[in-house]
Enzyme design. Structure first.
Site, PDB file in Angstrom:
ATOM      1  N   PHE A 181      34.529  44.973  51.268  1.00  8.84           N
ATOM      2  CA  PHE A 181      35.966  44.919  51.527  1.00  8.84           C
ATOM      3  C   PHE A 181      36.705  44.590  50.244  1.00  8.84           C
ATOM      4  O   PHE A 181      36.130  44.076  49.277  1.00  8.84           O
ATOM      5  CB  PHE A 181      36.302  43.893  52.619  1.00  8.84           C
ATOM      6  CG  PHE A 181      35.998  42.466  52.232  1.00  8.84           C
ATOM      7  CD1 PHE A 181      36.984  41.653  51.680  1.00  8.84           C
ATOM      8  CD2 PHE A 181      34.732  41.923  52.427  1.00  8.84           C
ATOM      9  CE1 PHE A 181      36.714  40.340  51.324  1.00  8.84           C
ATOM     10  CE2 PHE A 181      34.459  40.612  52.079  1.00  8.84           C
ATOM     11  CZ  PHE A 181      35.447  39.815  51.533  1.00  8.84           C
ATOM     12  N   CYS A 182      38.006  44.902  50.243  1.00  8.93           N
ATOM     13  CA  CYS A 182      38.890  44.571  49.119  1.00  8.93           C
ATOM     14  C   CYS A 182      40.300  44.428  49.679  1.00  8.93           C
ATOM     15  O   CYS A 182      40.496  44.396  50.899  1.00  8.93           O
ATOM     16  CB  CYS A 182      38.813  45.624  48.025  1.00  8.93           C
ATOM     17  SG  CYS A 182      39.255  47.283  48.570  1.00  8.93           S
ATOM     18  N   THR A 183      41.285  44.339  48.811  1.00  8.08           N
ATOM     19  CA  THR A 183      42.646  44.039  49.265  1.00  8.08           C
ATOM     20  C   THR A 183      43.204  45.122  50.181  1.00  8.08           C
ATOM     21  O   THR A 183      43.663  44.842  51.287  1.00  8.08           O
ATOM     22  CB  THR A 183      43.584  43.862  48.052  1.00  8.08           C
ATOM     23  OG1 THR A 183      43.013  42.919  47.150  1.00  8.08           O
ATOM     24  CG2 THR A 183      44.954  43.371  48.503  1.00  8.08           C
ATOM     25  N   GLY A 185      41.586  48.513  50.351  1.00 14.06           N
ATOM     26  CA  GLY A 185      40.596  49.524  50.675  1.00 14.06           C
ATOM     27  C   GLY A 185      40.206  50.438  49.540  1.00 14.06           C
ATOM     28  O   GLY A 185      39.168  51.097  49.587  1.00 14.06           O
ATOM     29  N   ILE A 210      41.791  44.106  53.469  1.00 14.12           N
ATOM     30  CA  ILE A 210      42.219  42.817  54.023  1.00 14.12           C
ATOM     31  C   ILE A 210      43.626  42.917  54.604  1.00 14.12           C
ATOM     32  O   ILE A 210      43.909  42.356  55.670  1.00 14.12           O
ATOM     33  CB  ILE A 210      42.180  41.730  52.927  1.00 14.12           C
ATOM     34  CG1 ILE A 210      40.777  41.595  52.351  1.00 14.12           C
ATOM     35  CG2 ILE A 210      42.652  40.380  53.485  1.00 14.12           C
ATOM     36  CD1 ILE A 210      40.745  40.893  51.002  1.00 14.12           C
TER      37      ILE A 210
END
Length: 305
Positions: A181-183, A185, A210
């Site tokens: 995951f990241c901020t 996508g 997120i």
């Protein structure tokens, strides 16, 4: 999620991997449209697609989305939305880049090969699964202020270091299931492409990142812990997507807690506990002058207001 008030700014984060052979020609009309609609923020254009975070009035944001989606290549463009009562950007920029998110690995094409997207409900199941290795693909300073339970951090300073982390720390024979995951996508799409090319077969990533998770998941079901770093003047958002509690050091870009800001090493715009003693005298002089210019501009704005 925070509700939109009458005078609040709409903030959208969006990206789209798609071949843009004419990306250089796209810049002038796109910038003109943003300026005409009182939008602020940054849009990156590259041959591989578009990446941007933009804020402004509701109508202006909608006009931008309509403009982009009128292009067949952006017909399926998706975005994450939040609100703030204070402008999170100072100006509008459209920049031409080699990559819309820099990993530095040639021939990375998430449109050709990508991990499986999972929504918030499925994501919770993955995070709780002991057989799944959950990886936060963001940089260390982002992970430090908030992440998902059971997630590991690669402890990277930039996304360019992520492939080395994979090569040195991960094994497709040992790590059979990997969820990332990241901020928003975008980093995950590139990251899953890299892992799958290295032989990892069961690779997942949080659809929309997120921000989309916090936008859609019920608070009672959320597995998010802490705040989420964002790349604008809000610095971070909380679980309701409202501006968080962190400030930012404009010398090293690190998020600063209340404790950081009472440190004797904190000087607004110049240094913080994370970077104190690492800057040259010339850099410090430049930072002090920059801060002086900012304070003068803010003083003029207050007098005009």
């Amino acid at each position: 999620m925070t509700a939109q008030s009458e005078n609040s700014f709409v903030v959208i984060a969006t990206y789209h991997f798609v071949g843009l052979d004419d990306f250089e020609d796209m810049k002038p009309p796109l910038l003109d449209l943003c300026l005409e609609n009182d939008l602020m923020g940054t849009i990156l254009l590259a041959r591989e697609g578009l990446n941007g975070t933009i804020a402004g009035p509701r109508m202006g944001v909608d006009n931008l989305l309509d403009y982009l989606r009128a292009d067949e290549r952006f017909k399926t463009l998706r975005y994450k939305e939040s609100y703030t009562d204070k402008a999170p950007f100072r100006r509008m920029k459209v920049r031409l880049k080699r990559e819309i998110v820099t990993m530095g690995v040639p021939d990375t094409d998430p449109g050709e090969l990508c991990g499986e997207r999972v929504d918030a409900k499925r994501w919770n199941e993955l995070v709780k699964d002991p057989d799944v290795l959950t990886i936060d693909t963001r940089n260390a300073y982002e992970c430090d202020i908030g992440t998902f339970e059971n997630a590991i951090s690669p402890n990277t300073e930039t996304f360019r270091e992520f492939p080395n982390f994979v090569d040195e720390k991960l094994d497709p024979q040992k790590h059979r299931k990997v969820a990332m995951f990241c901020t928003g996508g975008i980093r995950c799409e590139k990251a899953t492409n890299y892992l799958m090319k290295q032989g990892f077969e069961e690779v997942y990533h949080l659809d929309g990142g997120i921000l989309k998770y916090l936008e859609t998941v019920d608070k009672e079901e959320s597995l998010w812990q802490g705040e989420c770093f964002v790349f604008d003047d809000r610095v971070a958002v909380d679980e309701n997507l409202a501006p968080g509690s962190y400030a930012q050091c404009y010398a090293c870009r690190r998020p600063l807690s209340d404790a950081d800001r009472v440190s004797p090493h904190y000087q607004i715009g110049v240094s913080c506990p994370h970077c104190h003693g690492t800057h040259s005298d010339q850099k410090i002089a430049g930072l002090k002058e920059r801060q002086r210019q900012i304070e003068m501009a803010m003083s003029r704005e207050n007098q005009d207001g």
